[in-house]
Design a protein around this motif. Structure first.
Motif, PDB file in Angstrom:
ATOM      1  N   THR A  53      -1.516   5.441  -8.713  1.00  0.00           N
ATOM      2  CA  THR A  53      -0.996   6.626  -9.393  1.00  0.00           C
ATOM      3  C   THR A  53      -0.472   6.241 -10.774  1.00  0.00           C
ATOM      4  O   THR A  53      -0.766   6.905 -11.771  1.00  0.00           O
ATOM      5  N   LYS A  87       0.928   2.330  -7.035  1.00  0.00           N
ATOM      6  CA  LYS A  87       0.290   1.516  -8.073  1.00  0.00           C
ATOM      7  C   LYS A  87      -0.875   2.230  -8.739  1.00  0.00           C
ATOM      8  O   LYS A  87      -0.971   2.290  -9.963  1.00  0.00           O
ATOM      9  N   SER A 136       0.846  -1.191   0.000  1.00  0.00           N
ATOM     10  CA  SER A 136       0.000   0.000   0.000  1.00  0.00           C
ATOM     11  C   SER A 136       0.891   1.254   0.000  1.00  0.00           C
ATOM     12  O   SER A 136       1.880   1.302   0.726  1.00  0.00           O
TER      13      SER A 136
HETATM   14  N1  LIG Z   1      -4.026  13.142  -5.041  1.00  0.00           N
HETATM   15  C1  LIG Z   1      -3.083  12.906  -4.116  1.00  0.00           C
HETATM   16  N2  LIG Z   1      -2.607  13.891  -3.333  1.00  0.00           N
HETATM   17  C2  LIG Z   1      -1.633  13.663  -2.425  1.00  0.00           C
HETATM   18  N3  LIG Z   1      -1.083  12.456  -2.204  1.00  0.00           N
HETATM   19  C3  LIG Z   1      -1.514  11.433  -2.945  1.00  0.00           C
HETATM   20  C4  LIG Z   1      -2.545  11.597  -3.929  1.00  0.00           C
HETATM   21  N4  LIG Z   1      -2.759  10.393  -4.519  1.00  0.00           N
HETATM   22  C5  LIG Z   1      -1.930   9.520  -3.906  1.00  0.00           C
HETATM   23  N5  LIG Z   1      -1.178  10.132  -2.963  1.00  0.00           N
HETATM   24  C6  LIG Z   1      -0.128   9.503  -2.137  1.00  0.00           C
HETATM   25  O1  LIG Z   1       0.772   8.846  -3.012  1.00  0.00           O
HETATM   26  C7  LIG Z   1       1.188   7.603  -2.483  1.00  0.00           C
HETATM   27  C8  LIG Z   1       0.886   6.495  -3.470  1.00  0.00           C
HETATM   28  O2  LIG Z   1      -0.525   6.361  -3.604  1.00  0.00           O
HETATM   29  P1  LIG Z   1      -1.214   5.271  -4.516  1.00  0.00           P
HETATM   30  O3  LIG Z   1      -2.655   5.469  -4.397  1.00  0.00           O
HETATM   31  O4  LIG Z   1      -0.632   5.335  -5.873  1.00  0.00           O
HETATM   32  O5  LIG Z   1      -0.729   3.943  -3.791  1.00  0.00           O
HETATM   33  P2  LIG Z   1      -1.153   2.429  -4.048  1.00  0.00           P
HETATM   34  O6  LIG Z   1       0.099   1.688  -4.348  1.00  0.00           O
HETATM   35  O7  LIG Z   1      -2.235   2.372  -5.054  1.00  0.00           O
HETATM   36  O8  LIG Z   1      -1.679   1.973  -2.625  1.00  0.00           O
HETATM   37  P3  LIG Z   1      -2.932   0.998  -2.219  1.00  0.00           P
HETATM   38  O9  LIG Z   1      -2.430  -0.397  -2.395  1.00  0.00           O
HETATM   39  O10 LIG Z   1      -3.168   1.342  -0.792  1.00  0.00           O
HETATM   40  O11 LIG Z   1      -4.089   1.339  -3.096  1.00  0.00           O
HETATM   41  C9  LIG Z   1       0.481   7.454  -1.143  1.00  0.00           C
HETATM   42  O12 LIG Z   1       1.382   7.848  -0.129  1.00  0.00           O
HETATM   43  C10 LIG Z   1      -0.680   8.409  -1.250  1.00  0.00           C
HETATM   44  O13 LIG Z   1      -1.025   8.910   0.018  1.00  0.00           O
END
Ligand SMILES: Nc1ncnc2c1ncn2[C@@H]1O[C@H](COP(=O)(O)OP(=O)(O)OP(=O)(O)O)[C@@H](O)[C@H]1O
Ligand SMILES: [Mg+2]
Length: 216
Positions: free
Chosen positions: A42, A40, A36
């Motif tokens: 993003t 991913k 997490s």
């Molecule tokens: N719009 C945003 N503004 C600020 N921070 C963001 C934003 N979107 C994502 N983040 C931050 O960027 C990082 C990566 O987020 P992301 O959603 O891509 O992770 P993930 O790998 O999809 O996680 P998960 O498995 O929990 O869904 C995290 O620390 C998140 O808090």
């Protein structure tokens, strides 16, 4: 089919993607896994042109999307990319078949043709009998399959899915995963699937491991 080069992305002072290079071939089913916060979602949003990278190039089906204007880009997205999210995000006021037809309407397809195509897809997914039901009258697995049907209506080359089976029980999960492979085998679509599901990652053609904004 999808090519990302030297992608970086920050939110404020937090650098979420730290130089990503990834290439996905036509008809490939690739899973993206990682803890997490690894970036991913993003990355998937950038692949799907829903978000822009700070630096780097994104090309889809031979088109460099980073150079497109907003209006052009939304038309491109609607015809080339289908999205499936963790929670189906169907519109509650509309029936299953109407939800499936919406992207076709946006693309300017006639009601008659959208209806024909939507019925075909729902049929293929074993949802013929459920077509006139609204989302709250469908099971979780059915809703998710309607969401997949909606992603397919414009016959996109690429399907991007963010934890599509995250809210499903084992049986529905397996059915949905099987559906992805059936679709690829039948229509040759390219799938990129972010997942926490080990069983799914195991059966995909390739797994991309992301940790802390980089690909391992
Ligand atoms: N719009 C945003 N503004 C600020 N921070 C963001 C934003 N979107 C994502 N983040 C931050 O960027 C990082 C990566 O987020 P992301 O959603 O891509 O992770 P993930 O790998 O999809 O996680 P998960 O498995 O929990 O869904 C995290 O620390 C998140 O808090
Ligand atoms: Mg995520």
């Amino acid at each position: 089919m999808i090519k990302l080069e030297r992608i970086t992305k920050s939110f404020g002072t937090l650098q979420v993607l730290k130089g990503i290079d990834v290439e996905i071939g036509k008809g490939e089913i690739v899973s993206i896994v990682g803890p997490s916060g690894a970036g991913k979602t993003t990355l998937l949003q950038i692949m799907g042109t829903l978000d822009e990278p700070d630096t780097g190039l994104v090309s889809i089906d031979g088109t460099i999307v980073s150079r497109m204007k907003q209006k052009e880009l939304s038309a491109f997205r609607n015809s080339h990319i289908g999205f499936v999210f963790q929670f189906h995000q169907l519109l509650p006021e509309f029936t299953a078949i109407e939800n499936v037809m919406i992207p076709a309407f946006i693309a300017g397809v006639s009601t008659k043709d959208s209806l024909t195509r939507a019925s075909e897809i729902l049929d293929f997914m074993g949802l013929k009998e459920r077509a006139s039901h609204k989302p709250n009258e469908l099971s979780g697995g059915e809703k998710q399959r309607v969401a997949v049907a909606r992603a397919l209506i414009n016959n996109p080359a690429v399907i991007l899915a963010d934890e599509p089976s995250g809210s499903l029980d084992t049986r529905n999960k397996e059915e949905l995963h099987q559906l992805f492979f059936d679709l690829r085998n039948k229509f040759g679509q390219t799938f990129v699937i972010v997942t926490h599901d080990e069983a799914l990652a195991q059966i995909t053609d390739r797994t991309v491991h992301m940790i802390d904004g980089i690909i391992q």
